[in-house]
Design a protein around this motif. Structure first.
Motif, PDB file in Angstrom:
ATOM      1  N   THR A 120      -8.953   5.948   3.815  1.00 16.29           N
ATOM      2  CA  THR A 120      -8.878   7.405   3.933  1.00 16.29           C
ATOM      3  C   THR A 120      -7.677   7.835   4.778  1.00 16.29           C
ATOM      4  OG1 THR A 120     -10.322   7.455   5.895  1.00 16.29           O
ATOM      5  CG2 THR A 120     -11.380   7.611   3.738  1.00 16.29           C
ATOM      6  N   ILE A 121      -7.289   7.010   5.754  1.00 13.71           N
ATOM      7  CA  ILE A 121      -6.097   7.315   6.551  1.00 13.71           C
ATOM      8  C   ILE A 121      -4.859   7.262   5.668  1.00 13.71           C
ATOM      9  CG2 ILE A 121      -4.776   6.715   8.602  1.00 13.71           C
ATOM     10  CD1 ILE A 121      -7.641   7.609   9.149  1.00 13.71           C
ATOM     11  N   VAL A 122      -4.823   6.289   4.771  1.00 14.18           N
ATOM     12  CA  VAL A 122      -3.697   6.166   3.845  1.00 14.18           C
ATOM     13  C   VAL A 122      -3.632   7.392   2.929  1.00 14.18           C
ATOM     14  CG1 VAL A 122      -2.705   4.777   1.984  1.00 14.18           C
ATOM     15  CG2 VAL A 122      -3.788   3.654   3.938  1.00 14.18           C
ATOM     16  N   LEU A 123      -4.788   7.843   2.448  1.00 11.19           N
ATOM     17  CA  LEU A 123      -4.818   8.991   1.540  1.00 11.19           C
ATOM     18  C   LEU A 123      -4.419  10.290   2.241  1.00 11.19           C
ATOM     19  CD1 LEU A 123      -8.115   8.309  -0.466  1.00 11.19           C
ATOM     20  CD2 LEU A 123      -5.763   7.955  -1.226  1.00 11.19           C
ATOM     21  N   SER A 124      -4.581  10.345   3.550  1.00 18.90           N
ATOM     22  CA  SER A 124      -4.254  11.576   4.265  1.00 18.90           C
ATOM     23  C   SER A 124      -2.751  11.757   4.478  1.00 18.90           C
ATOM     24  CB  SER A 124      -4.963  11.594   5.632  1.00 18.90           C
ATOM     25  OG  SER A 124      -4.437  10.595   6.478  1.00 18.90           O
ATOM     26  N   VAL A 125      -1.989  10.671   4.411  1.00 18.80           N
ATOM     27  CA  VAL A 125      -0.547  10.761   4.695  1.00 18.80           C
ATOM     28  C   VAL A 125       0.175  11.675   3.702  1.00 18.80           C
ATOM     29  CG1 VAL A 125       1.598   9.435   4.861  1.00 18.80           C
ATOM     30  CG2 VAL A 125      -0.505   8.535   5.868  1.00 18.80           C
ATOM     31  N   PRO A 126      -0.003  11.531   2.383  1.00 19.04           N
ATOM     32  CA  PRO A 126       0.710  12.432   1.455  1.00 19.04           C
ATOM     33  C   PRO A 126       0.354  13.898   1.664  1.00 19.04           C
ATOM     34  CG  PRO A 126      -0.177  10.528   0.295  1.00 19.04           C
ATOM     35  CD  PRO A 126      -0.772  10.501   1.641  1.00 19.04           C
ATOM     36  N   MET A 156       0.828  -1.198   0.000  1.00 13.80           N
ATOM     37  CA  MET A 156       0.000   0.000   0.000  1.00 13.80           C
ATOM     38  C   MET A 156       0.870   1.259   0.000  1.00 13.80           C
ATOM     39  SD  MET A 156      -3.162   1.061  -0.023  1.00 13.80           S
ATOM     40  CE  MET A 156      -4.113  -0.341   0.572  1.00 13.80           C
ATOM     41  N   ALA A 157       1.945   1.224   0.795  1.00  8.25           N
ATOM     42  CA  ALA A 157       2.822   2.388   0.861  1.00  8.25           C
ATOM     43  C   ALA A 157       3.503   2.651  -0.473  1.00  8.25           C
ATOM     44  CB  ALA A 157       3.863   2.195   1.960  1.00  8.25           C
ATOM     45  N   ALA A 158       3.941   1.574  -1.160  1.00  9.13           N
ATOM     46  CA  ALA A 158       4.642   1.729  -2.434  1.00  9.13           C
ATOM     47  C   ALA A 158       3.695   2.094  -3.571  1.00  9.13           C
ATOM     48  CB  ALA A 158       5.395   0.445  -2.768  1.00  9.13           C
ATOM     49  N   LEU A 159       2.466   1.593  -3.522  1.00 13.85           N
ATOM     50  CA  LEU A 159       1.533   1.787  -4.627  1.00 13.85           C
ATOM     51  C   LEU A 159       0.709   3.058  -4.500  1.00 13.85           C
ATOM     52  CD1 LEU A 159       0.191  -1.871  -5.086  1.00 13.85           C
ATOM     53  CD2 LEU A 159       1.946  -0.698  -6.416  1.00 13.85           C
ATOM     54  N   VAL A 160       0.464   3.516  -3.286  1.00 14.56           N
ATOM     55  CA  VAL A 160      -0.420   4.665  -3.095  1.00 14.56           C
ATOM     56  C   VAL A 160       0.317   5.841  -2.446  1.00 14.56           C
ATOM     57  CG1 VAL A 160      -2.535   5.496  -1.998  1.00 14.56           C
ATOM     58  CG2 VAL A 160      -2.427   3.154  -2.887  1.00 14.56           C
ATOM     59  N   VAL A 161       0.902   5.609  -1.274  1.00  6.92           N
ATOM     60  CA  VAL A 161       1.493   6.716  -0.516  1.00  6.92           C
ATOM     61  C   VAL A 161       2.694   7.321  -1.236  1.00  6.92           C
ATOM     62  CG1 VAL A 161       2.594   7.356   1.653  1.00  6.92           C
ATOM     63  CG2 VAL A 161       0.680   5.751   1.660  1.00  6.92           C
ATOM     64  N   LEU A 162       3.605   6.490  -1.721  1.00  5.24           N
ATOM     65  CA  LEU A 162       4.825   7.010  -2.349  1.00  5.24           C
ATOM     66  C   LEU A 162       4.537   7.830  -3.602  1.00  5.24           C
ATOM     67  CD1 LEU A 162       7.875   7.181  -2.315  1.00  5.24           C
ATOM     68  CD2 LEU A 162       7.969   5.018  -3.574  1.00  5.24           C
TER      69      LEU A 162
END
Length: 208
Positions: A189-195, A1-7
């Protein structure tokens, strides 16, 4: 998830490129409120499935103080959550800067124009953006909080989604798949908020 979305999202040069992620988070929040509303009105058997509490007597309910966890007063155990809830203010200045830049570009036929002069529509756009964000979030979470409590009353858990089956206190429910999907989307939504949260720090480092 971190490599595909957050990064990938964290590498965006402009905060406006994250508008889609923010809009998706708001849409998921609205879906969460819709789910709570639907379960409250359309599935009245939920109270029997989950052995929900009875409505409180009278008009006032006295809340017990937060318990101590491992010798730490309850208020300090929730302090990190409170801090995380208010980190959005760090993005305010980058958003305002880009709204003003777009306003200047619109008023000069696409040219950014002089940076020292702020077009009147810039602050107005910023005000609309702030009002829209506050109203949308207040409505979504207000509806979810009120109807969630009116569904389970004194047995309502702190994590509202944990009240719905599958969980230890509820029996079988035919809508368990929908509940799991809502939980997964809300976690997304928590993942999307990180960037968006780390954008001001990254931008500051690149400007040094």
């Amino acid at each position: 998830m971190a490599a595909l979305v957050v990064l990938p999202l964290s590498c965006m040069r402009r905060v406006s490129a994250l508008a889609f992620a923010s809009s998706l988070s708001v849409a998921i929040g609205a879906g969460f409120a819709g789910f709570v509303t639907w379960r409250h009105f359309a599935t009245p058997d939920l109270r029997e499935v989950c052995d929900a509490g009875e409505p409180p007597k009278g008009h006032w309910t006295v809340l017990d103080p937060l318990p101590e966890e491992g010798g730490v007063p309850g208020i300090f155990s929730v302090f990190p959550t409170v801090c995380f809830s208010f980190v959005c203010h760090t993005v305010l200045l980058p958003v305002a800067d880009e709204l003003v830049a777009h306003s200047q570009g619109d008023s000069h036929g696409g040219d950014d124009g002089p940076r020292g002069r702020v077009h009147p529509s810039g602050p107005r756009r910023m005000r609309w953006a702030l009002d829209g964000a506050f109203v949308a979030c207040a409505v979504c979470y207000g509806v979810a909080a009120v109807l969630g409590y009116l569904t389970f009353y004194e047995t309502t858990l702190a994590d509202l989604l944990e009240n719905y089956p599958p969980n230890a206190r509820c029996g079988d429910d035919r809508w368990e798949g929908v509940t799991q999907a809502v939980r997964a989307l809300f976690a997304f939504t928590i993942v999307l908020s990180v960037p968006l949260i780390q954008f001001p720090a990254r931008r500051t480092l690149t400007l040094l």
